[in-house]
Design a protein around this motif. Structure first.
Motif, short mmCIF file in Angstrom:
data_model
loop_
_atom_site.label_atom_id
_atom_site.label_comp_id
_atom_site.label_asym_id
_atom_site.label_seq_id
_atom_site.Cartn_x
_atom_site.Cartn_y
_atom_site.Cartn_z
N GLY A 37 -7.93 -5.64 -10.23
CA GLY A 37 -7.85 -4.10 -10.87
C GLY A 37 -6.64 -3.68 -11.72
N ASP A 38 -6.68 -3.33 -12.63
CA ASP A 38 -5.18 -3.06 -13.10
C ASP A 38 -4.31 -1.45 -12.12
OD1 ASP A 38 -5.62 -3.81 -15.37
OD2 ASP A 38 -5.52 -2.60 -16.94
N SER A 39 -5.61 -0.55 -11.67
CA SER A 39 -5.20 0.31 -10.80
C SER A 39 -4.57 -0.07 -9.93
CB SER A 39 -6.27 1.55 -10.00
OG SER A 39 -6.30 2.29 -9.67
N VAL A 40 -4.84 -0.59 -9.04
CA VAL A 40 -4.68 -0.99 -8.33
C VAL A 40 -2.80 -2.50 -8.34
CG1 VAL A 40 -4.24 -3.29 -6.26
CG2 VAL A 40 -6.22 -2.73 -7.09
N HIS A 52 -1.16 -1.30 -11.16
CA HIS A 52 0.25 -0.73 -11.36
C HIS A 52 0.68 0.62 -9.96
CE1 HIS A 52 -0.58 -0.57 -15.68
NE2 HIS A 52 -1.49 -0.02 -15.55
N THR A 53 -0.16 0.63 -8.75
CA THR A 53 0.13 1.38 -7.44
C THR A 53 0.69 0.01 -6.29
OG1 THR A 53 -2.38 1.36 -6.59
CG2 THR A 53 -1.25 3.43 -8.28
N TYR A 54 0.19 -0.75 -6.25
CA TYR A 54 0.90 -1.52 -5.71
C TYR A 54 1.39 -2.59 -5.61
CZ TYR A 54 -3.04 -0.49 -2.31
OH TYR A 54 -4.48 0.40 -1.39
N ASP A 78 5.87 4.78 -13.61
CA ASP A 78 6.04 5.46 -13.12
C ASP A 78 6.98 4.80 -12.29
OD1 ASP A 78 3.87 4.46 -11.59
OD2 ASP A 78 4.62 5.96 -10.55
N TRP A 111 3.75 -2.65 -16.66
CA TRP A 111 3.33 -2.61 -15.01
C TRP A 111 3.88 -1.52 -14.02
CZ3 TRP A 111 -1.69 -4.89 -14.69
CH2 TRP A 111 -1.79 -5.28 -15.68
N GLY A 112 3.03 0.43 -13.50
CA GLY A 112 3.55 1.24 -13.08
C GLY A 112 4.55 1.90 -13.16
N ASN A 159 0.95 -1.34 0.14
CA ASN A 159 0.23 -0.13 0.16
C ASN A 159 1.21 1.56 -0.25
OD1 ASN A 159 -1.31 2.26 0.88
ND2 ASN A 159 -3.20 0.29 2.11
N ALA A 171 -3.24 -7.99 -11.19
CA ALA A 171 -4.70 -7.18 -11.70
C ALA A 171 -5.52 -7.71 -12.32
CB ALA A 171 -4.10 -6.58 -13.44
#
Length: 218
Positions: free
Chosen positions: A75-78, A80-82, A122, A119-120, A42, A71
Protein backbone atom coordinates in the motif's frame (compact mmCIF):
# COMPACT_ATOMS: atom_id res chain seq x y z
CA UNK A 1 32.28 -6.51 11.82
CA UNK A 2 31.66 -2.90 10.80
CA UNK A 3 29.00 -3.21 8.09
CA UNK A 4 25.93 -5.40 7.73
CA UNK A 5 23.98 -6.05 4.52
CA UNK A 6 20.29 -5.64 5.34
CA UNK A 7 17.22 -4.53 3.42
CA UNK A 8 13.80 -5.36 4.92
CA UNK A 9 12.12 -3.77 7.92
CA UNK A 10 11.92 -7.00 9.91
CA UNK A 11 15.60 -7.67 9.21
CA UNK A 12 16.53 -4.22 10.53
CA UNK A 13 14.39 -4.67 13.61
CA UNK A 14 15.87 -8.08 14.48
CA UNK A 15 19.38 -6.87 13.81
CA UNK A 16 18.89 -3.83 16.04
CA UNK A 17 17.67 -6.15 18.81
CA UNK A 18 20.90 -8.14 18.51
CA UNK A 19 23.00 -4.97 18.50
CA UNK A 20 21.15 -3.70 21.57
CA UNK A 21 22.07 -6.90 23.41
CA UNK A 22 25.72 -6.39 22.44
CA UNK A 23 25.55 -2.77 23.58
CA UNK A 24 24.09 -3.73 26.94
CA UNK A 25 26.94 -6.17 27.51
CA UNK A 26 29.60 -3.80 26.19
CA UNK A 27 28.33 -0.21 25.98
CA UNK A 28 29.44 1.60 22.83
CA UNK A 29 30.75 -1.54 21.14
CA UNK A 30 28.54 -1.14 18.04
CA UNK A 31 28.82 2.63 17.66
CA UNK A 32 29.86 3.45 14.10
CA UNK A 33 28.64 0.18 12.61
CA UNK A 34 26.73 0.53 9.35
CA UNK A 35 23.67 -0.91 7.65
CA UNK A 36 22.70 -0.77 3.99
CA UNK A 37 20.02 0.20 1.48
CA UNK A 38 17.09 1.61 3.57
CA UNK A 39 14.62 -0.24 1.34
CA UNK A 40 12.10 -0.61 4.16
CA UNK A 41 12.73 0.90 7.58
CA UNK A 42 10.11 0.97 10.32
CA UNK A 43 10.06 4.59 11.57
CA UNK A 44 9.90 3.23 15.13
CA UNK A 45 13.37 1.71 14.64
CA UNK A 46 15.05 5.00 13.76
CA UNK A 47 15.43 6.18 17.41
CA UNK A 48 16.84 2.76 18.30
CA UNK A 49 19.53 3.04 15.63
CA UNK A 50 20.32 6.62 16.62
CA UNK A 51 20.77 5.65 20.27
CA UNK A 52 23.25 2.92 19.28
CA UNK A 53 25.19 5.26 16.96
CA UNK A 54 24.44 3.13 13.89
CA UNK A 55 25.06 4.60 10.41
CA UNK A 56 23.05 3.93 7.26
CA UNK A 57 23.96 3.94 3.57
CA UNK A 58 20.83 4.47 1.50
CA UNK A 59 19.56 4.37 -2.00
CA UNK A 60 17.14 7.31 -2.19
CA UNK A 61 14.06 5.17 -2.87
CA UNK A 62 15.34 1.90 -1.48
CA UNK A 63 17.50 -0.75 -3.10
CA UNK A 64 16.76 -0.61 -6.82
CA UNK A 65 14.14 2.16 -6.42
CA UNK A 66 11.65 -0.13 -4.78
CA UNK A 67 8.98 2.38 -3.74
CA UNK A 68 6.48 1.39 -6.47
CA UNK A 69 6.99 -2.30 -5.69
CA UNK A 70 6.51 -1.69 -1.98
CA UNK A 71 3.34 0.28 -2.71
CA UNK A 72 1.96 -2.55 -4.82
CA UNK A 73 2.67 -5.11 -2.11
CA UNK A 74 1.84 -3.17 1.05
CA UNK A 75 0.00 0.00 0.00
CA UNK A 76 0.94 3.61 -0.58
CA UNK A 77 1.03 4.51 3.11
CA UNK A 78 3.81 2.00 3.80
CA UNK A 79 5.72 3.11 0.69
CA UNK A 80 5.55 6.74 1.81
CA UNK A 81 6.72 6.03 5.37
CA UNK A 82 8.97 2.95 5.26
CA UNK A 83 10.98 3.46 2.06
CA UNK A 84 14.25 5.29 2.74
CA UNK A 85 13.05 7.69 5.48
CA UNK A 86 16.29 9.64 5.11
CA UNK A 87 15.15 13.01 6.47
CA UNK A 88 13.86 11.33 9.63
CA UNK A 89 17.18 9.53 10.03
CA UNK A 90 19.13 12.76 9.67
CA UNK A 91 16.85 14.55 12.12
CA UNK A 92 17.53 11.76 14.62
CA UNK A 93 21.28 12.38 14.28
CA UNK A 94 22.09 9.34 12.15
CA UNK A 95 24.91 9.57 9.61
CA UNK A 96 23.25 8.74 6.27
CA UNK A 97 25.34 8.30 3.12
CA UNK A 98 24.39 7.81 -0.51
CA UNK A 99 24.54 4.60 -2.50
CA UNK A 100 24.53 4.75 -6.27
CA UNK A 101 25.10 7.27 -9.05
CA UNK A 102 25.15 11.06 -9.29
CA UNK A 103 21.50 10.93 -10.33
CA UNK A 104 20.75 9.68 -6.82
CA UNK A 105 21.51 13.14 -5.47
CA UNK A 106 18.60 14.47 -7.50
CA UNK A 107 16.34 11.75 -6.10
CA UNK A 108 17.36 12.64 -2.54
CA UNK A 109 15.94 16.09 -3.26
CA UNK A 110 12.88 15.27 -5.39
CA UNK A 111 11.94 11.78 -4.13
CA UNK A 112 10.61 11.08 -7.64
CA UNK A 113 10.70 7.66 -9.26
CA UNK A 114 11.41 7.13 -12.95
CA UNK A 115 7.78 7.93 -13.77
CA UNK A 116 7.80 11.21 -11.86
CA UNK A 117 5.80 10.10 -8.85
CA UNK A 118 6.92 11.46 -5.49
CA UNK A 119 7.34 9.00 -2.61
CA UNK A 120 7.61 10.23 0.97
CA UNK A 121 7.60 13.96 0.18
CA UNK A 122 8.32 14.77 3.82
CA UNK A 123 11.64 12.90 3.45
CA UNK A 124 13.06 15.28 0.82
CA UNK A 125 16.27 17.15 1.66
CA UNK A 126 17.72 20.38 0.27
CA UNK A 127 20.63 20.60 -2.17
CA UNK A 128 23.31 21.31 0.43
CA UNK A 129 22.20 18.39 2.59
CA UNK A 130 22.06 16.03 -0.40
CA UNK A 131 25.61 16.98 -1.36
CA UNK A 132 26.83 16.35 2.18
CA UNK A 133 25.12 12.94 2.21
CA UNK A 134 27.05 12.05 -0.96
CA UNK A 135 30.43 13.35 0.23
CA UNK A 136 31.23 13.99 3.89
CA UNK A 137 28.74 11.45 5.19
CA UNK A 138 30.09 8.79 2.84
CA UNK A 139 33.61 9.40 4.10
CA UNK A 140 32.35 8.97 7.65
CA UNK A 141 30.55 5.77 6.69
CA UNK A 142 33.76 4.13 5.41
CA UNK A 143 35.60 5.50 8.47
CA UNK A 144 37.96 7.69 6.45
CA UNK A 145 36.65 11.16 7.23
CA UNK A 146 40.22 12.20 8.03
CA UNK A 147 41.20 11.59 4.38
CA UNK A 148 38.05 11.85 2.25
CA UNK A 149 34.77 13.70 1.87
CA UNK A 150 35.81 17.36 1.69
CA UNK A 151 38.49 19.59 0.20
CA UNK A 152 40.84 20.36 3.08
CA UNK A 153 44.56 20.51 3.73
CA UNK A 154 45.85 17.04 4.54
CA UNK A 155 43.10 15.16 2.74
CA UNK A 156 43.33 13.31 -0.57
CA UNK A 157 42.64 15.56 -3.56
CA UNK A 158 39.73 13.49 -4.89
CA UNK A 159 37.47 15.96 -6.65
CA UNK A 160 35.50 16.76 -9.78
CA UNK A 161 35.07 19.90 -11.85
CA UNK A 162 31.40 19.98 -12.84
CA UNK A 163 29.97 21.29 -16.10
CA UNK A 164 27.32 23.40 -14.38
CA UNK A 165 26.51 25.02 -11.02
CA UNK A 166 24.92 22.37 -8.81
CA UNK A 167 23.45 24.89 -6.38
CA UNK A 168 21.91 27.15 -9.04
CA UNK A 169 20.38 24.81 -11.62
CA UNK A 170 16.80 23.44 -11.33
CA UNK A 171 16.71 20.28 -9.23
CA UNK A 172 15.37 18.27 -12.16
CA UNK A 173 18.62 18.92 -14.04
CA UNK A 174 20.97 17.60 -11.37
CA UNK A 175 21.05 14.12 -12.90
CA UNK A 176 22.32 15.70 -16.14
CA UNK A 177 25.45 17.12 -14.50
CA UNK A 178 28.65 15.70 -15.94
CA UNK A 179 32.26 15.81 -14.83
CA UNK A 180 34.51 18.02 -16.94
CA UNK A 181 37.56 16.83 -15.02
CA UNK A 182 38.08 14.21 -12.32
CA UNK A 183 41.07 14.03 -10.01
CA UNK A 184 42.03 11.09 -7.83
CA UNK A 185 44.68 11.79 -5.24
CA UNK A 186 45.49 15.01 -7.07
CA UNK A 187 46.09 13.23 -10.37
CA UNK A 188 43.85 13.92 -13.37
CA UNK A 189 42.28 10.62 -14.40
CA UNK A 190 39.40 11.83 -16.59
CA UNK A 191 38.75 14.76 -18.92
CA UNK A 192 35.76 15.61 -21.05
CA UNK A 193 37.00 16.19 -24.61
CA UNK A 194 35.62 19.76 -24.73
CA UNK A 195 37.29 20.67 -21.43
CA UNK A 196 40.54 19.06 -22.55
CA UNK A 197 40.56 21.06 -25.78
CA UNK A 198 39.51 24.34 -24.16
CA UNK A 199 42.27 24.24 -21.56
CA UNK A 200 44.82 22.36 -23.67
CA UNK A 201 45.02 19.58 -21.10
CA UNK A 202 46.17 16.12 -22.16
CA UNK A 203 47.89 14.64 -19.09
CA UNK A 204 49.59 11.31 -19.50
CA UNK A 205 47.39 8.41 -18.45
CA UNK A 206 44.17 10.43 -18.27
CA UNK A 207 41.08 9.11 -20.00
CA UNK A 208 39.61 11.68 -22.41
CA UNK A 209 36.03 10.71 -23.16
CA UNK A 210 32.41 11.29 -22.18
CA UNK A 211 30.20 9.46 -19.71
CA UNK A 212 27.93 8.34 -22.51
CA UNK A 213 30.78 6.83 -24.51
CA UNK A 214 32.13 5.07 -21.44
CA UNK A 215 28.71 3.58 -20.79
CA UNK A 216 28.56 2.34 -24.40
CA UNK A 217 31.95 0.69 -23.99
CA UNK A 218 30.93 -0.93 -20.74
Amino acid sequence: SANLHVSGDESYSRLLSALERIDRANPGAVRGWGMDHCTMVNPKDIPRAAKLGIMWSCQPLGEGDRAPMVAEAFGDSVAHTYVAPIKSMLDAGINVSLEGLWSGIETLITRKDEHGRVWGPDQRVDKATALQIATRNGAEYVQKSDRLGSIEVGKLADLVVLDRDYLMIPEEEISEIRSSMTLLGGKIIFLHPDFSQEHKLMPEGALISTLEKLRERR
